[in-house]
Design a protein around this motif. Structure first.
Motif, PDB file in Angstrom:
ATOM      1  N   HIS A 121      69.552  39.819  31.012  1.00  8.21           N
ATOM      2  CA  HIS A 121      69.130  41.168  30.611  1.00  8.21           C
ATOM      3  C   HIS A 121      68.544  40.876  29.248  1.00  8.21           C
ATOM      4  CE1 HIS A 121      68.976  45.419  29.353  1.00  8.21           C
ATOM      5  NE2 HIS A 121      69.743  45.098  28.399  1.00  8.21           N
ATOM      6  N   GLU A 122      68.839  40.350  28.137  1.00  5.02           N
ATOM      7  CA  GLU A 122      68.544  40.119  26.828  1.00  5.02           C
ATOM      8  C   GLU A 122      67.167  39.539  26.767  1.00  5.02           C
ATOM      9  OE1 GLU A 122      69.846  42.032  25.104  1.00  5.02           O
ATOM     10  OE2 GLU A 122      71.949  42.202  25.061  1.00  5.02           O
ATOM     11  N   HIS A 126      64.391  42.386  27.270  1.00  2.00           N
ATOM     12  CA  HIS A 126      63.789  42.709  26.209  1.00  2.00           C
ATOM     13  C   HIS A 126      62.986  41.994  25.235  1.00  2.00           C
ATOM     14  CE1 HIS A 126      66.557  46.201  26.024  1.00  2.00           C
ATOM     15  NE2 HIS A 126      67.575  45.657  26.167  1.00  2.00           N
ATOM     16  N   GLU A 166      65.538  50.661  26.477  1.00  2.00           N
ATOM     17  CA  GLU A 166      66.387  50.502  27.866  1.00  2.00           C
ATOM     18  C   GLU A 166      65.630  51.034  29.007  1.00  2.00           C
ATOM     19  OE1 GLU A 166      68.449  48.379  28.057  1.00  2.00           O
ATOM     20  OE2 GLU A 166      69.453  48.022  26.113  1.00  2.00           O
TER      21      GLU A 166
HETATM   22 FE   LIG Z   1      69.686  46.098  26.567  1.00  6.96          FE
END
Ligand SMILES: [Fe+2]
Length: 261
Positions: A121-122, A126, A166
């Motif tokens: 996820h990171e 992102h 997000e």
């Molecule tokens: Fe996040």
């Protein structure tokens, strides 16, 4: 802080993290699948970041590899943290242009759905946009504001974060595109967010701060930015008066079923 079954892996004396082979296979499954799904769905700025990062497919990347790219684009870094960190530490890191990443990956049994933010996820969700100066500036500003904010103000700021960084969408000439990392690291939500099922509203920071959310469901409502640069412009504005205004106006009624007590 909530509890978790996961433990972040620690680096060796050379700063390298050793993951077992099955964890590299989970990364491979996730990234191979998701690179397909995001085509024509992720915004161009995110895809540019994916190209710059050149994430490996066969193994979980080391944070140092990501940091070399971030350092040369926006000056950001990824910081290795324990699985779950307090809000205070989160804001401190962001205010120093350090994006926290817990060095663990979900198990194969939790491939599709995970509440705790793992390294996939990171890094996949992102880090591509952290190469973008507009997105990077907004994230930095958010960290600095959060650090100074009261506990109650932080709850309102958190909703702004949730519905942009997000779960944000972008309006483009080619149609709706995704920039939110929470969506882009989830195959199911990548398809759902752009479908006719959820509601799409033009982005308004005050409205975002007043919109309740749940982290364990697909979002019933997404906010759509006219362009990614809008985040940079928002970062130049005085955001805290908006927080005060949102606190005075209060929350909107939730668009999701509230859980039984
Ligand atoms: Fe996040």
């Amino acid at each position: 802080m909530k509890s978790t079954q996961y433990l972040a892996r620690q680096p060796d004396a050379n700063g390298l993290i050793h993951y077992p082979e099955q964890e590299h296979r989970v990364w491979n499954t996730l990234i191979t699948r998701q690179l397909e799904v995001i085509q024509n769905r992720a915004c161009q700025e995110y895809l540019d970041g994916i190209e710059q990062l050149a994430l490996p497919l066969d193994r979980i990347p080391q944070l140092g590899e990501i940091n070399r790219v971030l350092a040369s684009t926006t000056g950001w870094q990824v910081a290795q943290v324990p699985t779950l960190i307090p809000f205070q530490m989160f804001f401190e890191l962001l205010s120093r242009k350090q994006f926290p990443a817990a060095t663990f990956i979900r198990t194969a049994a939790e491939l599709d759905y995970l509440q705790e933010p793992d390294i996939f996820h990171e890094l996949f969700g992102h880090c591509p946009l952290l190469t973008n100066p507009w997105f990077a500036e907004f994230t930095h500003t958010y960290g600095k504001l959060g650090l100074k904010a009261t506990k109650e103000q932080r709850v309102y700021l958190a909703r702004l974060y949730w519905l942009t960084i997000e779960f944000g969408l972008l309006d483009t000439p080619a149609g709706l595109r995704i920039y939110g990392g929470g969506i882009l690291s989830s195959p199911k939500e990548t398809l759902y967010a752009l479908s006719n099922e959820p509601e799409h509203q033009p982005f308004d920071p005050l409205e975002a701060m007043r919109t309740p959310y749940r982290i364990d469901i697909l979002q019933p409502l997404y906010f759509v930015l006219p362009q990614l640069k809008h985040l940079f412009e928002l970062a130049q504005q005085d955001i805290m008066p908006l927080v005060q205004q949102a606190m005075q106006l209060g929350l909107h009624a939730p668009k999701f079923p509230t859980r039984a007590a």
